[in-house]
Enzyme design. Sequence first.
Site, PDB file in Angstrom:
ATOM      1  N   HIS A  11      12.631  23.600 -31.565  1.00  0.00           N
ATOM      2  CA  HIS A  11      13.364  23.150 -30.382  1.00  0.00           C
ATOM      3  C   HIS A  11      14.586  24.024 -30.110  1.00  0.00           C
ATOM      4  CE1 HIS A  11      14.529  20.329 -27.323  1.00  0.00           C
ATOM      5  NE2 HIS A  11      15.677  20.075 -27.893  1.00  0.00           N
ATOM      6  N   ASP A  12      15.284  24.421 -31.152  1.00  0.00           N
ATOM      7  CA  ASP A  12      16.499  25.229 -30.997  1.00  0.00           C
ATOM      8  C   ASP A  12      16.237  26.614 -30.405  1.00  0.00           C
ATOM      9  OD1 ASP A  12      18.504  23.518 -31.611  1.00  0.00           O
ATOM     10  OD2 ASP A  12      18.962  24.360 -33.582  1.00  0.00           O
ATOM     11  N   ASP A  57       8.101  24.105 -30.829  1.00  0.00           N
ATOM     12  CA  ASP A  57       8.989  22.954 -30.626  1.00  0.00           C
ATOM     13  C   ASP A  57       8.174  21.679 -30.801  1.00  0.00           C
ATOM     14  OD1 ASP A  57      10.736  20.997 -29.743  1.00  0.00           O
ATOM     15  OD2 ASP A  57      11.208  21.980 -27.834  1.00  0.00           O
ATOM     16  N   SER A 108      16.816  21.094 -23.218  1.00  0.00           N
ATOM     17  CA  SER A 108      16.802  19.800 -23.903  1.00  0.00           C
ATOM     18  C   SER A 108      17.416  18.718 -23.014  1.00  0.00           C
ATOM     19  CB  SER A 108      17.530  19.939 -25.252  1.00  0.00           C
ATOM     20  OG  SER A 108      17.311  18.822 -26.070  1.00  0.00           O
ATOM     21  N   ARG A 135      23.441  14.214 -38.325  1.00  0.00           N
ATOM     22  CA  ARG A 135      23.320  15.634 -38.065  1.00  0.00           C
ATOM     23  C   ARG A 135      22.278  16.290 -38.965  1.00  0.00           C
ATOM     24  NH1 ARG A 135      23.144  19.547 -34.438  1.00  0.00           N
ATOM     25  NH2 ARG A 135      23.856  21.528 -35.275  1.00  0.00           N
TER      26      ARG A 135
END
Lengths: 372, 372
Positions: free
Chosen positions: B346-347, B313, B147, B217
Amino acid sequence: MIVEARKAKFTEPLKLTGGAVLPEFEIAYETYGTLNAARSNAVLVCHALNASHHVAGTYAGEPDNVGWWDNMVGPGKPLDTDRFFVIGNNYIGSCFGSTGPTSTNPATGRPWGADFPVVTVEDWVAAQSRLADRLGIARFAAVMGGSLGAMQALQWSISFPERLRHALVIAAAPRLSTQNIGFNEVARQAIVTDPDFHGGDFYAYGVIPRRGLRLARMLGHITYLSDDAMHEKFGRELLSGEHRFSLEVEFEIESYLRYQGDKFSERFDANTYLIMTKALDYFDPAGRHGAGDLSRALAGVRASFLVASFTSDWRFSPARSREIVKALLDNRLPVSYAEIDAPQGHDAFLMEHPDYQRTVASYLARVAEACA
Amino acid sequence: MIVEARKAKFTEPLKLTGGAVLPEFEIAYETYGTLNAARSNAVLVCHALNASHHVAGTYAGEPDNVGWWDNMVGPGKPLDTDRFFVIGNNYIGSCFGSTGPTSTNPATGRPWGADFPVVTVEDWVAAQSRLADRLGIARFAAVMGGSLGAMQALQWSISFPERLRHALVIAAAPRLSTQNIGFNEVARQAIVTDPDFHGGDFYAYGVIPRRGLRLARMLGHITYLSDDAMHEKFGRELLSGEHRFSLEVEFEIESYLRYQGDKFSERFDANTYLIMTKALDYFDPAGRHGAGDLSRALAGVRASFLVASFTSDWRFSPARSREIVKALLDNRLPVSYAEIDAPQGHDAFLMEHPDYQRTVASYLARVAEACA
């Protein structure tokens, strides 16, 4: 087309899905075109989260206040008001004229505010059926809408199978995904944690939770557009032409989102935003009527369907519409499915697109012939 | 593996991309493994938005405080600390030990707060090069990250082509899309419109803009996961097993997001969130070094590359990684590209996945052989 908003008042209490009872309520609505002698050409149009009963045309003296689906509804348009009697309606819980959190609670003489009960798509459909009774419409030629409005059309076919011949279900999902609920929850938390929300009773304080509404709209707006559409429109363009290396507004997309958020916070009620997003989250015909199985939930349905989706819609993707189509086919119901190749994302259902307009026009032309 | 955090202080001013000068700064870092005699086996690991220099292992007496990439970095792991000398570093502007908005501004004796200058990925790479000098590393065997950390690895190859042999660029984009910037802007507006933000000088008021950080968040978290992963983990499950028809927390995903948001707001600095997201928005090697053409921007690059992306992602999709691969190939640079079929979104770059771990391990085994 000059149009006029009306209100219908209903004094018989409405028992809601959640158990609460609305003692009385009003529905704001508009009609376009003429109901034929057989009362067979009525079409109910249902709006999405942010919109109202003002579907088409303009009000006298307000030429800029154009209905939200004016490219779809009017004389000679796909939903042709020369052939159909079209009804736009605002939902209870909304803030554009129907009874909602900003209305006076008869029990207290003050705005309902946070005490306005949570309503569901089923409740809206039940309220709309009262409006149909009032207007003398036993059976709609069609019920149609996009997004949350399309969920309404689907619910009509379940709640009142004999009261509509066709349902036009555009840019819909049979229920929200986890991600959809997540986005709604961020928007709701933005509103309820705004210090000006005052637990929903901000009316008494003479303030509105502007910050929260603004964030909710900024976030919503991103999810209504495709990444490509945003790229086409704004790219990485800068307001001043060069990086400023500060925390001031800098990219055009930032400025646009802030503007949309500010505008929205001036015209939309915070409690309504909560109610509408909860109704979206709750919508789940498979869960409520089919023990988790959408095909089973649609077993009693009698309508014919046009289901339409847009390729670039990532909020309610075409795959979600195909779930609906499959469940309809499982029940041997007549269904036409159009997957429109459009770049705009979820908001495509509001926009002009030749394939889309033609598809709806062709479908409705057949519906009109059968009314005559 | 028991590890220890260190700090390196640099007293020579650092001129930043935006024109401001940081008079002095500290970098918090950790090292794992041993630098070989040839000083040829050093690997710099760069973190993403929310993380720190604590990449692997645990601190003495804190067995639960595990580094954020502990599944990737350690003895016998893909980035094998028996073979490599690994350096984790925290960025200037962050809040985990390096000089940032919470540090004391030497000019005022108070926290920098809103006065901490905007920094860019290029500035971080420049600061990291000072750390490399300090540790006696003329050339890294590799610079790697996921990232925002991957953007760093790419920038290293542009800023200091002779100072790294390999770059591992994982779950990256060559620049943010309009949608990416839009999401960042919503998060930033959530923070700066929180009344407890006080224009960035909330430290003096003894408060933190908890509401804003929490929303930032929650929103970020949704975009780090795929729709499918959220569905798998939470679906439409309800905390109480049934709909409550109220505005209280109800779906498990709502509860999870609120929990993540609350936890984050306790540990992350609001000014840092603004700085990190602005650095993401600004990152644009094509624009800064290639007049809009990424291939041109990479003309001076000498490193070899592993580029890896994850199929699910949607924040930095595989298509964005392929843009990087194409530009590298245009420059006839050695590049291996892996598109990992992983459902997490994405994680995924932080998670254990056999194909992913094996791909990185194989690539780094070759790198290690060349160091020996």
